[in-house]
Motif scaffolding. Structure first.
Motif, PDB file in Angstrom:
ATOM      1  N   GLU A  54       0.838  -1.215   0.000  1.00 28.44           N
ATOM      2  CA  GLU A  54       0.000   0.000   0.000  1.00 28.44           C
ATOM      3  C   GLU A  54       0.867   1.257   0.000  1.00 28.44           C
ATOM      4  N   LYS A  55       1.968   1.208   0.758  1.00 30.02           N
ATOM      5  CA  LYS A  55       2.896   2.352   0.785  1.00 30.02           C
ATOM      6  C   LYS A  55       3.541   2.537  -0.584  1.00 30.02           C
ATOM      7  N   GLN A  56       3.975   1.412  -1.202  1.00 25.81           N
ATOM      8  CA  GLN A  56       4.597   1.482  -2.518  1.00 25.81           C
ATOM      9  C   GLN A  56       3.617   2.042  -3.553  1.00 25.81           C
ATOM     10  N   LYS A  57       2.362   1.624  -3.449  1.00 32.34           N
ATOM     11  CA  LYS A  57       1.345   2.100  -4.393  1.00 32.34           C
ATOM     12  C   LYS A  57       1.180   3.620  -4.271  1.00 32.34           C
ATOM     13  N   ALA A  58       1.127   4.123  -3.028  1.00 37.51           N
ATOM     14  CA  ALA A  58       0.985   5.569  -2.800  1.00 37.51           C
ATOM     15  C   ALA A  58       2.192   6.323  -3.356  1.00 37.51           C
ATOM     16  N   LYS A  59       3.394   5.769  -3.145  1.00 34.64           N
ATOM     17  CA  LYS A  59       4.622   6.406  -3.641  1.00 34.64           C
ATOM     18  C   LYS A  59       4.620   6.507  -5.162  1.00 34.64           C
ATOM     19  N   TYR A  60       4.283   5.397  -5.830  1.00 35.30           N
ATOM     20  CA  TYR A  60       4.276   5.395  -7.293  1.00 35.30           C
ATOM     21  C   TYR A  60       3.157   6.273  -7.849  1.00 35.30           C
ATOM     22  N   THR A  61       2.005   6.272  -7.185  1.00 36.03           N
ATOM     23  CA  THR A  61       0.861   7.070  -7.647  1.00 36.03           C
ATOM     24  C   THR A  61       1.221   8.553  -7.679  1.00 36.03           C
ATOM     25  N   TYR A  62       1.838   9.032  -6.599  1.00 37.87           N
ATOM     26  CA  TYR A  62       2.154  10.468  -6.503  1.00 37.87           C
ATOM     27  C   TYR A  62       3.561  10.804  -7.014  1.00 37.87           C
ATOM     28  N   GLU A  92      -1.686  15.662  -1.954  1.00 37.60           N
ATOM     29  CA  GLU A  92      -2.578  16.351  -2.897  1.00 37.60           C
ATOM     30  C   GLU A  92      -2.237  17.837  -3.019  1.00 37.60           C
ATOM     31  N   SER A  93      -1.555  18.394  -1.997  1.00 36.66           N
ATOM     32  CA  SER A  93      -1.202  19.826  -2.005  1.00 36.66           C
ATOM     33  C   SER A  93       0.081  20.117  -2.776  1.00 36.66           C
ATOM     34  N   ASP A 185     -13.151  13.240  -0.916  1.00 37.27           N
ATOM     35  CA  ASP A 185     -13.038  13.930  -2.209  1.00 37.27           C
ATOM     36  C   ASP A 185     -11.840  13.434  -3.032  1.00 37.27           C
ATOM     37  N   ILE A 186     -10.927  12.691  -2.391  1.00 40.31           N
ATOM     38  CA  ILE A 186      -9.725  12.205  -3.081  1.00 40.31           C
ATOM     39  C   ILE A 186     -10.052  10.868  -3.735  1.00 40.31           C
ATOM     40  N   PRO A 187      -9.983  10.784  -5.067  1.00 45.99           N
ATOM     41  CA  PRO A 187     -10.423   9.564  -5.764  1.00 45.99           C
ATOM     42  C   PRO A 187      -9.455   8.388  -5.721  1.00 45.99           C
ATOM     43  N   GLU A 188      -8.226   8.606  -5.257  1.00 50.56           N
ATOM     44  CA  GLU A 188      -7.228   7.534  -5.287  1.00 50.56           C
ATOM     45  C   GLU A 188      -7.614   6.361  -4.390  1.00 50.56           C
ATOM     46  N   ASN A 189      -7.421   5.148  -4.893  1.00 50.49           N
ATOM     47  CA  ASN A 189      -7.746   3.934  -4.136  1.00 50.49           C
ATOM     48  C   ASN A 189      -6.552   3.535  -3.262  1.00 50.49           C
ATOM     49  N   ILE A 190      -6.354   4.293  -2.177  1.00 49.74           N
ATOM     50  CA  ILE A 190      -5.237   4.047  -1.268  1.00 49.74           C
ATOM     51  C   ILE A 190      -5.791   3.847   0.149  1.00 49.74           C
ATOM     52  N   LYS A 191      -5.387   2.751   0.783  1.00 51.34           N
ATOM     53  CA  LYS A 191      -5.811   2.478   2.178  1.00 51.34           C
ATOM     54  C   LYS A 191      -4.741   3.079   3.082  1.00 51.34           C
TER      55      LYS A 191
END
Length: 201
Positions: A54-62, A92-93, A185-191
């Motif tokens: 989940e952490k890796q997914k968030a890192k790659y997403t942003y 997001e900021s 409001d944030i559409p990303e699928n991140i837990k």
């Protein structure tokens, strides 16, 4: 400038989600990459493995590397409220993310490049730092001499969802950062709670 420049489809297949946008290869091969990809899909993942993924997914997403991501998490932990939600609000900021959300760029990677190449201004001043953290009320705009750039005009011509925390002025090619977004409001699928649990170990 540190950034991930490897194969994006492989990363999307790893997480089973189009984190870099629409991907035809992912649609055809919706299983992890590698020769054992299909078999690996059935393997049970440990609790730690789920949190790390989940952490890796968030890192790659942003588009954030480990050191910067950890710094952002520490900042989120110091803020009041729910750490996981604070983390997503901070991500997001970021200037590169807001440029992408406004529709000025088709992807976050393209947004990062536009910022780095000095095509974007914040409150009238050129800012070339993709990780620049926007404050409420900041105005993000396309630099006057960059308004005719093909990548920008094509991206703005494409349909894009507008977000409640951003206000877009198509005539001036500028957007205002109205507020930090709420989690719903944030559409990303991140837990995000799994990321908090990982860093709490």
């Amino acid at each position: 400038m540190a950034r991930y420049i490897g194969p994006k489809t492989k990363i999307a297949r790893k997480f089973g989600e189009p984190i870099y946008g629409v991907d035809k290869t992912l649609e055809k091969k919706n299983y992890p990459p590698g020769q054992h990809g299909i078999n690996r899909k059935r393997k049970k993942v440990s609790e730690y493995g789920t949190q790390l993924s989940e952490k890796q997914k968030a890192k790659y997403t942003y588009g954030v590397l480990e050191k910067q991501f950890h710094k952002t998490f520490e900042e989120a932990a110091r803020m009041g409220g729910i750490t996981g939600e604070n983390l997503l609000k901070l991500l997001e900021s970021r200037l590169d993310n807001v440029v992408y959300r406004l529709g000025i760029a088709p992807t976050r990677a393209a947004a990062r490049q536009l910022v780095s190449h000095r095509h974007i201004t914040v409150n009238g001043n050129v800012v070339n730092i993709p990780s620049y953290s926007l404050k409420v009320g900041d105005v993000v705009a396309v630099r006057e001499k960059s308004k005719s750039l093909e990548v920008i005009t094509e991206s703005l011509a494409g349909k894009r969802n507008r977000y409640s925390w951003l206000e877009w002025d198509g005539t001036a090619m500028s957007g205002r950062f109205l507020q930090k977004p709420e989690r719903e409001d944030i559409p990303e699928n991140i837990k995000e709670q799994l990321i908090v649990e990982l860093y709490s170990k």
